[in-house]
Write a protein that holds these residues in place. Structure first.
Motif, mmCIF file in Angstrom:
data_model
loop_
_atom_site.group_PDB
_atom_site.id
_atom_site.type_symbol
_atom_site.label_atom_id
_atom_site.label_comp_id
_atom_site.label_asym_id
_atom_site.label_seq_id
_atom_site.Cartn_x
_atom_site.Cartn_y
_atom_site.Cartn_z
ATOM 1 N N TYR A 89 133.353 98.011 3.995
ATOM 2 C CA TYR A 89 132.592 99.036 4.163
ATOM 3 C C TYR A 89 131.497 99.283 2.996
ATOM 4 C CZ TYR A 89 131.778 104.315 3.043
ATOM 5 O OH TYR A 89 130.770 105.489 2.927
ATOM 6 N N GLN A 90 132.040 98.720 1.706
ATOM 7 C CA GLN A 90 130.952 98.854 0.530
ATOM 8 C C GLN A 90 129.848 97.934 0.853
ATOM 9 O OE1 GLN A 90 131.134 101.188 -1.917
ATOM 10 N NE2 GLN A 90 128.965 100.367 -2.645
ATOM 11 N N THR A 123 135.795 101.757 9.414
ATOM 12 C CA THR A 123 135.185 101.842 8.104
ATOM 13 C C THR A 123 136.066 101.087 7.198
ATOM 14 O OG1 THR A 123 136.173 103.861 7.560
ATOM 15 C CG2 THR A 123 133.733 103.842 8.493
ATOM 16 N N ASP A 125 138.011 100.350 4.073
ATOM 17 C CA ASP A 125 138.321 100.934 3.033
ATOM 18 C C ASP A 125 138.322 102.431 2.909
ATOM 19 O OD1 ASP A 125 139.031 98.445 1.742
ATOM 20 O OD2 ASP A 125 137.024 97.964 1.146
ATOM 21 N N LEU A 126 137.008 102.883 3.642
ATOM 22 C CA LEU A 126 136.800 104.229 3.653
ATOM 23 C C LEU A 126 137.983 105.100 4.335
ATOM 24 C CD1 LEU A 126 134.933 106.755 3.154
ATOM 25 C CD2 LEU A 126 133.846 106.221 5.185
ATOM 26 N N ASP A 129 140.932 105.362 2.364
ATOM 27 C CA ASP A 129 140.529 106.608 1.043
ATOM 28 C C ASP A 129 140.932 108.007 1.682
ATOM 29 O OD1 ASP A 129 140.287 104.619 -0.862
ATOM 30 O OD2 ASP A 129 138.281 104.694 -0.732
ATOM 31 N N ILE A 130 140.259 108.088 3.096
ATOM 32 C CA ILE A 130 140.109 109.279 3.660
ATOM 33 C C ILE A 130 141.609 109.801 4.149
ATOM 34 C CG2 ILE A 130 139.462 110.301 5.835
ATOM 35 C CD1 ILE A 130 136.681 109.226 5.585
ATOM 36 N N LYS A 160 135.550 111.693 1.175
ATOM 37 C CA LYS A 160 134.647 110.670 0.468
ATOM 38 C C LYS A 160 133.560 110.090 1.525
ATOM 39 C CE LYS A 160 135.009 106.068 -1.725
ATOM 40 N NZ LYS A 160 133.415 105.611 -1.192
ATOM 41 N N LEU A 161 133.838 110.501 2.861
ATOM 42 C CA LEU A 161 132.599 110.053 3.787
ATOM 43 C C LEU A 161 131.598 111.163 3.207
ATOM 44 C CD1 LEU A 161 131.498 108.960 6.463
ATOM 45 C CD2 LEU A 161 132.684 110.717 7.748
ATOM 46 N N ASP A 164 129.735 110.022 0.277
ATOM 47 C CA ASP A 164 128.959 108.993 0.306
ATOM 48 C C ASP A 164 127.674 109.203 0.951
ATOM 49 O OD1 ASP A 164 131.004 107.445 -0.938
ATOM 50 O OD2 ASP A 164 131.841 106.283 0.706
#
Length: 223
Positions: A89-90, A123, A125-126, A129-130, A160-161, A164
């Motif tokens: 994702y990053q 996504t 990693d995202l 985290d979400i 975090k979405l 970002d």
């Protein structure tokens, strides 16, 4: 977006290393931004004025990450992230950040009203985290019934979405004002989706990941 990748590979093969961008923007030595016309390749072309895919080419090696901007006949602009499972994702977020200045020269970002994320689980990693944020906020795996979609969408816009997307589009005077979801459920993170495993040393990855078709809504920041 699998069809887009196939189309992209076919178009790239036909180009025989020719840069299709008429005015490629030089980022770093041997790095250019290339664009391809996707209007006829994406569904709904009858309702669109145009659609353009953008990607980076470094030393004649093309990235497989191809986000696409589209403009409706009414002038509304949207972005399809076009997430690619073999990049983190990053990595894709950084490439998108590099591509936005070129897209902003061709599309009116004042009319950019939404970002189509696609399936949240893609996504990587995202999504991890979400999901961790979701479990903390809702106290565990909650209901994903359609009656809960409004709360889930509101949560995603603050997650975090949303952060970002705010960071990404703030330089263009845009902010996140909401989100929308469809077909929400919990699923496993497929091994084909690349994640930055170093980020999760000592951190438990949830057994089930929040997933669903996801859109982020943007608007011009009020001054």
């Amino acid at each position: 977006m699998k069809a887009v990748y196939i189309i992209f590979l076919i178009l790239l093969a036909c180009q025989t290393k020719e840069k299709v961008s008429s005015d490629p923007q030089i980022l770093e030595p041997d790095t250019v931004i290339v664009k391809i016309d996707l209007n006829e390749e994406l569904a709904g072309s009858a309702y669109r004025k145009r659609a353009t895919g953008y990607f980076l080419m470094v030393d004649d090696d093309s990235s497989l990450y191809v986000p696409a901007f589209a403009e409706s006949k009414e002038g509304r602009v949207s972005l399809m992230l076009g997430l690619y499972p073999l990049l983190t994702y990053q990595e894709q977020l950084e490439q998108l950040c590099a591509l936005l200045p070129s897209a902003a020269k061709e599309y009116n970002f004042d009319s950019l009203g939404g970002v189509y994320v696609g399936r949240l689980v893609q996504t990587g990693d995202l999504a991890i985290d979400i999901t961790n944020e979701y479990l903390e906020e809702f106290g565990g795996y909650g209901s994903t019934a359609t009656t809960e979609y409004s709360d889930i969408a509101n949560f995603l816009s603050r997650s975090k979405l949303g952060l970002d997307m705010n960071s990404l589009f703030a330089p263009y005077g845009l902010e996140v004002v909401g989100a929308s979801v469809e077909k929400v459920f919990f699923t496993e993170l497929h091994e084909s989706i690349k994640i930055d495993s170093a980020r999760y040393k000592g951190i438990k990855i949830p057994e089930q990941i929040l997933d669903g078709m996801t859109w982020v809504e943007l608007r011009k920041i009020k001054k």
